[in-house]
Design a protein around this motif. Structure first.
Motif, mmCIF file in Angstrom:
data_model
loop_
_atom_site.group_PDB
_atom_site.id
_atom_site.type_symbol
_atom_site.label_atom_id
_atom_site.label_comp_id
_atom_site.label_asym_id
_atom_site.label_seq_id
_atom_site.Cartn_x
_atom_site.Cartn_y
_atom_site.Cartn_z
ATOM 1 N N ILE A 24 10.880 -7.240 -11.516
ATOM 2 C CA ILE A 24 11.014 -8.048 -10.310
ATOM 3 C C ILE A 24 9.998 -7.534 -9.296
ATOM 4 O O ILE A 24 10.017 -6.354 -8.932
ATOM 5 N N ILE A 25 9.109 -8.412 -8.874
ATOM 6 C CA ILE A 25 8.057 -8.044 -7.928
ATOM 7 C C ILE A 25 8.322 -8.767 -6.615
ATOM 8 O O ILE A 25 8.457 -10.000 -6.591
ATOM 9 N N VAL A 26 8.420 -8.008 -5.544
ATOM 10 C CA VAL A 26 8.778 -8.565 -4.235
ATOM 11 C C VAL A 26 7.650 -8.276 -3.246
ATOM 12 O O VAL A 26 7.094 -7.173 -3.238
ATOM 13 N N THR A 27 7.326 -9.256 -2.416
ATOM 14 C CA THR A 27 6.289 -9.080 -1.407
ATOM 15 C C THR A 27 6.839 -9.371 -0.017
ATOM 16 O O THR A 27 7.822 -10.089 0.150
ATOM 17 N N GLY A 28 6.174 -8.801 0.986
ATOM 18 C CA GLY A 28 6.525 -9.051 2.384
ATOM 19 C C GLY A 28 5.326 -8.754 3.263
ATOM 20 O O GLY A 28 4.348 -8.133 2.810
ATOM 21 N N PRO A 52 0.827 -1.205 0.000
ATOM 22 C CA PRO A 52 0.000 0.000 0.000
ATOM 23 C C PRO A 52 0.861 1.255 0.000
ATOM 24 O O PRO A 52 2.063 1.182 0.286
ATOM 25 N N SER A 53 0.261 2.386 -0.314
ATOM 26 C CA SER A 53 1.003 3.640 -0.215
ATOM 27 C C SER A 53 1.327 3.903 1.246
ATOM 28 O O SER A 53 0.435 3.881 2.093
ATOM 29 N N PRO A 54 2.592 4.154 1.568
ATOM 30 C CA PRO A 54 2.969 4.353 2.971
ATOM 31 C C PRO A 54 2.536 5.685 3.558
ATOM 32 O O PRO A 54 2.704 5.905 4.759
ATOM 33 N N VAL A 55 1.947 6.571 2.753
ATOM 34 C CA VAL A 55 1.595 7.895 3.273
ATOM 35 C C VAL A 55 0.094 8.074 3.505
ATOM 36 O O VAL A 55 -0.320 9.095 4.059
ATOM 37 N N SER A 96 -0.165 -9.348 -6.366
ATOM 38 C CA SER A 96 0.631 -9.993 -5.315
ATOM 39 C C SER A 96 0.004 -9.869 -3.937
ATOM 40 O O SER A 96 0.223 -10.734 -3.081
ATOM 41 N N VAL A 97 -0.747 -8.803 -3.692
ATOM 42 C CA VAL A 97 -1.340 -8.627 -2.358
ATOM 43 C C VAL A 97 -2.820 -9.005 -2.304
ATOM 44 O O VAL A 97 -3.369 -9.182 -1.220
ATOM 45 N N ARG A 155 -3.270 -8.129 1.448
ATOM 46 C CA ARG A 155 -2.469 -8.586 2.576
ATOM 47 C C ARG A 155 -1.004 -8.303 2.317
ATOM 48 O O ARG A 155 -0.475 -8.618 1.247
ATOM 49 N N GLY A 156 -0.329 -7.703 3.283
ATOM 50 C CA GLY A 156 1.090 -7.442 3.162
ATOM 51 C C GLY A 156 1.393 -6.248 2.282
ATOM 52 O O GLY A 156 0.565 -5.356 2.075
ATOM 53 N N ALA A 157 2.615 -6.239 1.755
ATOM 54 C CA ALA A 157 3.103 -5.129 0.940
ATOM 55 C C ALA A 157 3.865 -5.698 -0.250
ATOM 56 O O ALA A 157 4.419 -6.798 -0.192
ATOM 57 N N ALA A 158 3.906 -4.936 -1.336
ATOM 58 C CA ALA A 158 4.601 -5.382 -2.543
ATOM 59 C C ALA A 158 5.225 -4.198 -3.259
ATOM 60 O O ALA A 158 4.704 -3.080 -3.200
#
Length: 448
Positions: A388-392, A243-246, A301-302, A330-333
């Motif tokens: 490259i798409i990364v999730t956490g 998601p947008s962190p702001v 991804s989320v 769910r999570g962040a990407a």
């Protein structure tokens, strides 16, 4: 569902659509130019047809050649991917007139939302906030000066069919107005065959936030959350995240619902993206992209929702089978675009052969690409060859994983934008989520 689909594109998006077709049991047909005769999207397709020389204008943009292939292959539908014909309403209409199904929004929607003044009017009527500006075209310097007298400089003159930074001219003072108007009109004509322009207040340090929409032909419209695309160079996106962190949860809900409401009001169908500028706690409608976006994997991804498969399913007449409240990201990407460019040399393009191509793998890492080892990045087309798409689970975990993944990649034969991405992931402004759309061009210290 269709029995066969023609993919009128190349590279990683053609590969992505071909993969979606195969998962749905649909025969995938591709096209190729001289340069792409042995390209990955050709190798993966069930059938592939030559359409012309390496020049895109004489191959991938040759409508007559494309329809010859569609008829010869006997396909049911045509998917444009992004770029090329993806936002060309006249082409979409011809697809339908020739008896094929267009995998995308109705041509009428593309025309209505593709022209910025019309789109601004639609969104304003739906109660979506827009940047202060004109909803009718401007034709004279006096109109622009009158607008600036009310809203003050800087202002932006924009091509009605613009996008990607083309046809956008920033005006800092009254004595720049006349030249700026001519330049914006000239760029609009050159890039979009449309010299019409409008004017709006220029937001100096905004975030770029967009909302993914998916809508069927039965009146159901869903939003799939937002993406923050503020890491840009000259209006070209480099890193996207969700998601947008702001955003606060309240603003996020309001922004996403505004996008959904606006697209429903427009009678939109298929996949699309509503783009906003966000500054000082307020968001403003920017434009609609009537196609699938390069950064769609971030949302997939989320949410676990396959946007490209839904494009095909909607075009085939299927109804969305999930309510809005079932969309629970769910999570962040984050997505990192890999271009054959040298970030130490002002991102100078460097096409060539990949003598080694070993993309990263492991937990939370997805790679979308249009090449394999020993393939070449062609000088005839866009320099992006992979993503490259990364999730956490959190942004912090995501950033740690992204550092690992990007360092793990082994790509040789051409320079890439990986050093840039790694530098951003160590930069305090980005880590603290204080970056804006001007971050790369004005604040980022660069890559050594």
């Amino acid at each position: 569902m269709f029995s066969s689909v023609l993919v009128v594109n190349r590279g990683e998006i053609a590969v992505r659509v071909i993969q979606a077709c195969k998962e749905l049991g649909v025969k995938a047909v591709s096209i190729y130019s001289d340069t792409d005769e042995s390209a990955k999207h050709v190798r993966l397709a069930d059938e592939a047809y030559h359409v012309g020389p390496s020049s895109a204008a004489k191959s991938y943009l040759d409508q007559d050649a494309i329809f010859e292939v569609a008829n010869e292959a006997g396909v049911d539908a045509i998917h444009p991917g992004y770029g090329f014909f993806a936002e060309n309403a006249a082409f979409a209409r011809r697809v339908q007139d020739e008896g094929f199904t267009w995998v995308g929004p109705r041509p009428e929607s593309m025309e209505q939302l593709g022209e910025k003044t019309k789109a601004r009017t639609v969104m304003q009527e739906a109660g979506v906030p827009i940047v202060p500006g004109t909803t009718d075209p401007v034709t004279s310097a006096d109109e622009i000066k009158a607008f600036a007298a009310e809203y003050e400089y800087p202002i932006a003159i924009k091509a009605d069919g613009g996008g990607g930074g083309h046809g956008l001219v920033i005006v800092e003072s009254e004595d720049e107005v006349e030249d700026a108007l001519v330049n914006a009109q000239r760029e609009g004509e050159a890039y979009f065959d449309n010299s019409t322009v409008y004017v709006e207040k220029y937001l100096e340090s905004p975030r770029h936030i967009e909302v993914q929409i998916i809508a069927d032909t039965h009146g159901n419209v869903r939003h799939l959350g937002e993406r923050d695309c503020s890491v840009q160079r000259r209006q070209q996106k480099l890193i996207e995240e969700t998601p947008s962190p702001v955003l606060t949860e309240a603003v996020r809900e309001e922004l996403c619902e505004s996008a959904r409401r606006g697209m429903k009001e427009a009678g939109y169908e298929n996949a699309g993206t509503v783009e906003f500028l966000y500054e000082d706690g307020e968001f403003y409608f920017l434009e609609v992209n009537t196609r699938v976006q390069v950064e769609h994997p971030v949302t997939e991804s989320v949410t676990g929702i396959d946007i490209v498969q839904w494009q095909l399913r909607i075009a085939a007449g299927e109804e969305l089978d999930f309510p809005q409240d079932a969309v629970e990201p769910r999570g962040a990407a984050m997505e990192f675009r890999l271009n054959a460019e040298d970030p130490t040399q002002e991102f100078r393009p460097h096409p060539g052969k990949l003598t080694r191509y070993a993309p990263p793998r492991g937990m939370g890492v997805r790679v979308d690409d249009g090449i394999d080892q020993d393939d070449s990045v062609s000088p005839f087309y866009d320099s992006m060859f992979a993503k490259i798409i990364v999730t956490g689970q959190t942004r912090e975990e995501l950033i740690r994983r992204a550092r690992r993944a990007l360092n793990e990649a082994r790509i040789e034969g051409i320079p890439t934008t990986i050093p840039f991405h790694l530098a951003v992931l160590e930069d305090d402004t980005f880590l603290d989520s204080e970056h804006t759309t001007k971050y790369v061009d004005e604040d980022f210290t660069g890559v050594e």
